[in-house]
Design a protein around this motif. Structure first.
Motif, PDB file in Angstrom:
ATOM      1  N   LYS A 163      45.611  50.857  27.327  1.00  0.00           N
ATOM      2  CA  LYS A 163      45.889  50.125  28.327  1.00  0.00           C
ATOM      3  C   LYS A 163      44.917  49.344  29.385  1.00  0.00           C
ATOM      4  N   ALA A 164      43.386  49.646  29.166  1.00  0.00           N
ATOM      5  CA  ALA A 164      42.592  49.263  29.536  1.00  0.00           C
ATOM      6  C   ALA A 164      41.958  48.412  29.107  1.00  0.00           C
ATOM      7  N   VAL A 165      42.556  48.287  27.519  1.00  0.00           N
ATOM      8  CA  VAL A 165      42.092  46.575  26.367  1.00  0.00           C
ATOM      9  C   VAL A 165      43.019  45.651  26.941  1.00  0.00           C
ATOM     10  N   ILE A 166      44.587  45.935  26.921  1.00  0.00           N
ATOM     11  CA  ILE A 166      45.735  45.467  27.560  1.00  0.00           C
ATOM     12  C   ILE A 166      45.778  44.183  29.070  1.00  0.00           C
ATOM     13  N   TRP A 167      44.897  45.478  29.557  1.00  0.00           N
ATOM     14  CA  TRP A 167      44.820  45.188  30.689  1.00  0.00           C
ATOM     15  C   TRP A 167      43.126  44.646  31.215  1.00  0.00           C
ATOM     16  N   LYS A 170      43.573  35.879  28.132  1.00  0.00           N
ATOM     17  CA  LYS A 170      42.275  36.051  26.564  1.00  0.00           C
ATOM     18  C   LYS A 170      43.497  37.250  25.537  1.00  0.00           C
ATOM     19  N   PRO A 171      43.739  35.975  24.218  1.00  0.00           N
ATOM     20  CA  PRO A 171      44.503  37.462  23.408  1.00  0.00           C
ATOM     21  C   PRO A 171      43.084  38.668  23.124  1.00  0.00           C
ATOM     22  N   VAL A 172      43.768  39.810  23.094  1.00  0.00           N
ATOM     23  CA  VAL A 172      43.002  40.519  22.476  1.00  0.00           C
ATOM     24  C   VAL A 172      41.681  40.793  21.544  1.00  0.00           C
ATOM     25  N   LEU A 173      42.230  40.134  20.206  1.00  0.00           N
ATOM     26  CA  LEU A 173      40.922  39.602  19.310  1.00  0.00           C
ATOM     27  C   LEU A 173      39.926  38.897  19.639  1.00  0.00           C
ATOM     28  N   THR A 219      53.073  46.881  28.452  1.00  0.00           N
ATOM     29  CA  THR A 219      53.412  46.762  27.215  1.00  0.00           C
ATOM     30  C   THR A 219      52.298  48.183  26.868  1.00  0.00           C
ATOM     31  N   HIS A 220      51.282  48.314  27.276  1.00  0.00           N
ATOM     32  CA  HIS A 220      50.498  49.724  26.728  1.00  0.00           C
ATOM     33  C   HIS A 220      51.725  50.759  26.545  1.00  0.00           C
TER      34      HIS A 220
END
Length: 639
Positions: free
Chosen positions: A282-286, A293-296, A564-565
């Motif tokens: 959840k935190a990374v998607i947030w 930004k894209p996750v990577l 999403t998460h």
């Protein structure tokens, strides 16, 4: 938890908030507080002066007060009540009046003196209202003010009927209702156009004078406005924010209503966290969404500057975290919602075996299946699975009256064309026409009208299922008894509802169940239907071996979508599949254009569905995943 830690965790909150696991527990606590006040006043031989609210929110509080009276001898003889508001104009004996509401939910079941009950008068002439409102204020003042005021909150942020723009020092008066407020009340009146445009309400200034104020809110539907009221700036656009100025206010919430408060929604911003995989995801998607930004492409600096330094230190380096989360999201995507045969299923949402699954789609109303998961529904059939669909309720309250007449007129003409005697049908038609001319808001339809409305929705559901490729013997109409009241207010779930569901499940013995997990529908039918399925499965699990291999997937889409998460299976749709889904939804003609119960979203259901499916695909794309036309999302429920 130390006081310092508590203050840090709640530092975004500008007033006192208490969160309970569910509204039942919270309501009992509020009722006990009220009971304690009544008893303490009795001990001092003083009246307890209560400000009372109406609507769905306080119903369980009133139920508990009634129980305390009937089972624990709580007396209300020293209680004096003032209700917050009433529609204007409104007859006291009307089904929608707050006089009727208070009698049915509280006053008829306790020993309160009727002379001690005060509710704004919806029958006054216009030239009498101002004097009445002044006297209402005077009566409260003569009693020394309200000891306790209970409140709900509308989605506009109104308290009482103090809509956006209300002054913080306003008194009891006539107000014009916000369009959203009238939309929310439309189900009680049989349409928004029948909801009164005005109301008499206590003012914010009147409410403020109470020695104690408790505002209650339940469910995720209230979460956005609760966040504004608790954490937002004080503004006339959200009248409930004025409560931040009082030191005597407590917000009592269930977990759903509290879910968007910072300490629950983004806890890493206010405290150290136990970083479960779900919270990390959840935190990374947030963070990716916040920074666009894209996750990577997220960096250690991004983590450190946005409250996630603890995660970076404990589980870093951050690029490894990014890769892990990216892979988890990617593995939710599948074009094989029934499982891909002869494939490694270790990283797929569904099992590969058995290659051909028995699947059952439960649809609370006769159109939820195609609206919420029409693309997946069609794909399961196309991929050779043995798919059943079960329509749990008739949906016969959600058809316009003129559609009934149109279909009966067709039947009369058809009978005449083949030489059949239509005399009886014509007599029924005349009875229907006469009834509809004199029909009161939310009046229960005659049995014949309810039957025709049910037939209309049944025929549409059959057409939609056939379009998806379902054979007729795999289409099940359950007509669960709890729904068949003819009113928007349904009966409590009974043994027969669970028994019918168990019998169907035993007949199909599914490997997969798809059920509505969208509990924001206006009448609460979805959550009731889900709980019936769950109760049936819990019982069957004790004796039926197949239940151990049965997976339960939840879908949304008609009213809201999963975050999403939360998504565990995302089924991508091609442009052609989006069109096929749209055409399946179009089979439900009675729900097109302007449905009877549109909720707070004025888009047609097919438009809502497509927009939400495209938004889900867009969110995946923004995180750095492949770009799809649309996606339907699912979450597995571990029962």
């Amino acid at each position: 938890m130390s006081r310092l830690n508590l203050l840090e965790e709640t530092r975004y909150e500008k007033l006192h908030v208490t969160v309970y696991p569910d509204q039942q527990t919270a309501s009992k606590q509020v009722a006990r507080k009220i009971a304690g006040l009544i008893k303490s006043k009795q001990d001092s031989a003083l009246p307890a002066v209560l400000g009372l609210a109406t609507g769905v929110t306080p119903i369980k509080v009133y139920q508990e007060l009634v129980r305390l009276h009937q089972e624990e001898n709580l007396s209300f003889k020293n209680v004096i009540t003032f209700n917050l508001d009433e529609y204007y104009p409104m007859k006291p004996d009307a089904a929608q009046s707050y006089v009727t509401f208070m009698k049915e939910n509280l006053f008829n079941h306790i020993d309160i003196d009727p002379a001690n009950i005060h509710i704004p008068d919806g029958t006054l002439n216009k030239d009498e209202v101002a004097a009445f409102c002044l006297n209402y204020e005077k009566q409260i003042e003569q009693l020394g003010g309200l000891d306790l005021q209970i409140l709900g909150i509308g989605r506009t942020g109104h308290i009482g009927f103090n809509e956006p723009g209300s002054a913080p020092n306003s008194g009891t008066r006539v107000v014009t209702l916000d369009d959203l407020t009238r939309s929310d009340a439309s189900r009680d009146f049989g349409g928004k156009e029948k909801v009164p445009a005005k109301a008499i309400t206590m003012g914010i200034g009147t409410i403020f004078k109470a020695r104690e104020i408790i505002l209650m809110a339940w469910s995720q539907k209230k979460a956005p406005i609760i966040k504004k009221a608790v954490e937002g700036e004080i503004s006339g656009e959200v009248p409930a924010t004025y409560l931040q100025l009082s030191g005597q206010v407590e917000f009592v919430l269930d977990e759903g209503a509290a879910s968007e408060l910072t300490r629950f929604d983004t806890p890493w911003l206010v405290k150290d966290c136990i970083w479960t995989n779900q919270l990390k995801k959840k935190a990374v998607i947030w963070l990716a969404g916040k920074l666009s930004k894209p996750v990577l492409k997220l960096t250690e600096e991004d983590y450190n500057n946005h409250g996630m330094a603890q995660l970076a230190v404990e589980q870093g380096p951050v690029y490894n975290i990014n890769i892990d989360i990216f892979n988890q999201i990617q593995h939710t995507i599948t074009g094989w919602p029934g499982g891909k045969p002869n494939a490694d299923d270790s990283q797929r949402p569904e099992r590969a075996l058995p290659a051909q699954k028995r699947s059952i789609v439960f649809s609370p109303h006769p159109d939820d299946d195609v609206i919420s998961m029409g693309g997946t529904f069609i794909r399961l059939v196309d991929q050779g699975h043995d798919v059943h669909v079960a329509y749990q309720t008739s949906g016969n309250t959600a058809v316009w009256d003129d559609d009934v007449l149109r279909y009966v007129e067709f039947a009369i003409d058809f009978n005449d064309s083949i030489g059949d005697d239509s005399a009886k049908l014509k007599a029924i038609y005349e009875d229907m026409t006469s009834f509809m001319k004199n029909k009161q808001p939310n009046q229960i339809d005659t049995q014949e009208i309810r039957n025709v409305k049910g037939f209309i929705r049944k025929a549409e559901a059959i057409a939609g299922s056939r379009y998806a490729g379902i054979p007729d013997d795999h289409i099940h109409f359950m007509a669960l008894p709890f729904y068949e009241t003819g009113k928007t207010q349904k009966s409590a779930v009974g043994e027969e509802d669970i028994k019918l569901t168990m019998e169907l499940l035993q007949k199909v013995k599914p490997h997969q169940i798809f059920a509505a997990g969208d509990f924001a529908d206006p009448h609460g039918t979805h959550v009731v239907c889900f709980n019936i399925i769950l109760a049936a499965l819990q019982r069957l699990k004790q004796t039926e071996e197949w239940v151990k291999d049965c997976w339960l997937w939840l879908y949304r889409g008609a009213w809201h979508e999963f975050e999403t998460h939360e998504i565990e299976m995302a089924v991508p749709l091609s442009p052609q599949e989006v069109l096929r889904k749209r055409h399946a939804i179009f089979k439900h003609q009675s729900q097109k254009d302007t449905p009877v119960f549109p909720g707070d979203d004025d888009r047609e259901f097919w438009v809502r569905a497509e927009d939400r499916n495209r938004e889900t695909a867009n969110r995946y794309n923004q995180l750095g995943l492949a770009e799809y036309e649309a996606m339907e999302a699912f979450v597995q429920y571990k029962f």
